[in-house]
Design an enzyme around this catalytic site. Structure first.
Site, PDB file in Angstrom:
ATOM      1  N   GLU A  80       9.434 -32.455  11.594  1.00 10.75           N
ATOM      2  CA  GLU A  80       9.803 -31.050  11.519  1.00 10.75           C
ATOM      3  C   GLU A  80      11.023 -30.727  12.385  1.00 10.75           C
ATOM      4  O   GLU A  80      11.304 -31.418  13.371  1.00 10.75           O
ATOM      5  CB  GLU A  80       8.628 -30.161  11.968  1.00 10.75           C
ATOM      6  CG  GLU A  80       7.436 -30.221  11.022  1.00 10.75           C
ATOM      7  CD  GLU A  80       6.269 -29.345  11.471  1.00 10.75           C
ATOM      8  OE1 GLU A  80       5.493 -28.927  10.595  1.00 10.75           O
ATOM      9  OE2 GLU A  80       6.133 -29.095  12.685  1.00 10.75           O
ATOM     10  N   CYS A 115      16.126 -26.911  17.117  1.00 12.08           N
ATOM     11  CA  CYS A 115      15.205 -27.796  17.831  1.00 12.08           C
ATOM     12  C   CYS A 115      15.014 -29.040  16.975  1.00 12.08           C
ATOM     13  O   CYS A 115      14.438 -28.978  15.887  1.00 12.08           O
ATOM     14  CB  CYS A 115      13.884 -27.072  18.071  1.00 12.08           C
ATOM     15  SG  CYS A 115      12.718 -27.976  19.095  1.00 12.08           S
ATOM     16  N   CYS A 162       4.450 -38.754  18.196  1.00 11.58           N
ATOM     17  CA  CYS A 162       4.906 -38.772  19.582  1.00 11.58           C
ATOM     18  C   CYS A 162       4.284 -39.927  20.340  1.00 11.58           C
ATOM     19  O   CYS A 162       3.115 -40.259  20.148  1.00 11.58           O
ATOM     20  CB  CYS A 162       4.567 -37.446  20.278  1.00 11.58           C
ATOM     21  SG  CYS A 162       5.306 -37.295  21.927  1.00 11.58           S
ATOM     22  N   CYS A 180       0.622 -35.381  25.899  1.00 16.06           N
ATOM     23  CA  CYS A 180       0.532 -34.162  26.696  1.00 16.06           C
ATOM     24  C   CYS A 180      -0.540 -33.257  26.098  1.00 16.06           C
ATOM     25  O   CYS A 180      -0.476 -32.895  24.924  1.00 16.06           O
ATOM     26  CB  CYS A 180       1.884 -33.458  26.732  1.00 16.06           C
ATOM     27  SG  CYS A 180       3.204 -34.490  27.430  1.00 16.06           S
ATOM     28  N   CYS A 202       0.010 -29.878  24.128  1.00  8.88           N
ATOM     29  CA  CYS A 202       0.995 -29.930  23.045  1.00  8.88           C
ATOM     30  C   CYS A 202       0.365 -30.430  21.750  1.00  8.88           C
ATOM     31  O   CYS A 202      -0.285 -31.485  21.733  1.00  8.88           O
ATOM     32  CB  CYS A 202       2.148 -30.846  23.454  1.00  8.88           C
ATOM     33  SG  CYS A 202       3.423 -31.035  22.195  1.00  8.88           S
ATOM     34  N   CYS A 215       7.053 -23.490  20.743  1.00 12.99           N
ATOM     35  CA  CYS A 215       7.029 -24.642  21.638  1.00 12.99           C
ATOM     36  C   CYS A 215       5.623 -25.229  21.724  1.00 12.99           C
ATOM     37  O   CYS A 215       4.650 -24.525  21.987  1.00 12.99           O
ATOM     38  CB  CYS A 215       7.489 -24.201  23.026  1.00 12.99           C
ATOM     39  SG  CYS A 215       7.498 -25.524  24.248  1.00 12.99           S
TER      40      CYS A 215
END
Length: 419
Positions: A124, A137, A144, A148, A151, A392
């Site tokens: 994305e 962004c 990933c 985290c 997230c 975010c």
């Protein structure tokens, strides 16, 4: 579980294991995609295809201009190339763009694109319009490397690194969608151009800034991110200043100096906690590279000064990292390491499956006031794109809800891989 196509391997030096960068998938028609290539790389491909060195040098310069300054994808429209040369190139090359699976627009104007690669992987990108800027962004990985816990992207397994072409392609696609390329076509080589000033039309804000804050940890895909950003910054193409590009890292300390030396863009650090216990939970990479080690790397970051401050991203999570004591410790740490810094306070953005809650507006304001009183800028970021899961920490190509046990198991697997 990594497949045979994506085995884990160590990168020489004190760097954590990452999947082997994927070679570009050959096209079925045998043509090579030029997207993401630098001028020397385009020249080399032209020579490999049969042009002599002098011709390859000239044509690579022309192609680079058409690809990155004009945004052209059709060789027939490249009017300073002779028609036989256009046909020769069209037989051998293509100028690609990511496939758009879905494009969404938030009530606040934020745009999100779900993209698909040639090998069927989804990722994305997000465009955020503001009164004085437009920020893209950009993602660096499918999934990933990290885990985290606040997230949404961190709940995904890492599939692979994005290639330079896939990274640059996000910028190109955004400019396509915003109608930002210079109008008209370039005059032929035999004509005199009276005015080569780009004229832009947009249906929103023009793309002025890039943040490497999408899916993935950019410093775990260092070579591809570096090569892509060099193309983006090239003055003969997209020509975006390094001062308008920010690379965000969760704290891959061994790569931070190289990022400053070899890329030279602004640095943002996902801090999110000021004590070992809290940051170990929220950003488990902290168990490998602790807060003090991270802040020393920030102090050593090439080019950091009061005009180019390091940004600390700090997600405000209720009763986790938002106390007055946390704010004072944040100020103390920044002062201790004499960091030219500012702090972005980010209200936590919820996603399916999370146990965390956003701090109250009153608590966020109090935290901000304490940091400001300490002499450090600490603005509160206005959440953007929440209604389309574009804010975010919300990016994820498949938004399925995982159970707490599943999230814990995935986090443990990732942590074991990181060491």
């Amino acid at each position: 579980m990594h497949t045979a196509a994506n085995p884990l391997m160590p990168i020489p030096g004190a760097i954590d294991p990452v999947p082997v960068p994927r070679a570009v998938t050959p096209r079925e028609d045998g043509r090579a995609d030029l997207m993401g290539l630098s001028r020397p790389q385009i020249k080399a491909m032209l020579e490999e295809a049969g042009l002599d060195a002098k011709q390859a040098k000239l044509r690579s310069k022309q192609l680079f201009h058409w690809l990155y300054h004009r945004g052209e994808t059709d060789f027939d429209a490249m009017t300073d190339l002779a028609k036989p040369m256009r046909g020769w190139m069209a037989e051998r090359f293509v100028v690609g763009r990511p496939q758009v699976v879905e494009a969404q627009v938030s009530s606040d104007g934020t745009r999100k694109w779900l993209l698909r690669s040639d090998d069927g992987q989804d990722y994305e990108m997000v465009f955020i319009p503001d009164a004085d800027r437009g920020t893209l962004c950009v993602s660096s990985q499918v999934g990933c490397t990290l885990n985290c816990r606040f997230c949404h992207t961190g709940t995904m397994r890492l599939v692979r690194n994005l290639t330079p072409g896939e990274i640059v392609g996000q910028v190109m696609l955004a400019r396509d969608a915003l109608g930002e390329w210079p109008k008209g076509s370039m005059a032929s080589a035999n004509d005199d151009e009276t005015d080569d000033t780009p004229q832009y039309t947009t249906d929103g804000r023009m793309l002025t800034n890039i943040v490497m804050m999408g899916m993935g940890e950019p410093l775990y895909n260092f070579d591809h991110v570096r090569d892509a950003l060099k193309v983006v910054m090239d003055g003969d193409g997209l020509a975006l200043s390094k001062r308008r590009i920010t690379l965000s890292t969760s704290g891959v300390v061994p790569m931070m100096a190289r990022a400053g030396e070899e890329i030279g863009v602004n640095l943002a650090v996902s801090l999110h906690g000021v004590t070992k216990d809290v940051r170990d939970e929220l950003v488990p990479l902290n168990r490998k590279y602790g807060i003090e080690q991270l802040l020393q790397a920030c102090a050593d970051y090439p080019g950091a000064n009061n005009a180019r401050r390091i940004t600390f991203e700090y997600v405000m999570i209720r009763d986790k990292n938002d106390s007055d004591e946390d704010a004072r410790e944040l100020v103390r740490l920044i002062r201790q390491f004499k960091l030219p810094a500012k702090v972005n306070l980010i209200p936590f953005n919820p996603w399916p499956g999370t146990d965390y809650e956003c701090s109250t507006p009153e608590r966020i304001k109090r935290f901000s006031d304490i940091v400001f009183e300490g002499g450090i800028s600490a603005p509160v970021r206005t959440p953007r794109g929440r209604d389309i899961m574009a804010a975010c920490g919300q990016l994820k190509s498949a938004s399925e809800k995982k159970s707490r046990a599943e999230l814990d198991r995935l986090a443990a697997e990732k942590q074991a891989a990181l060491g």
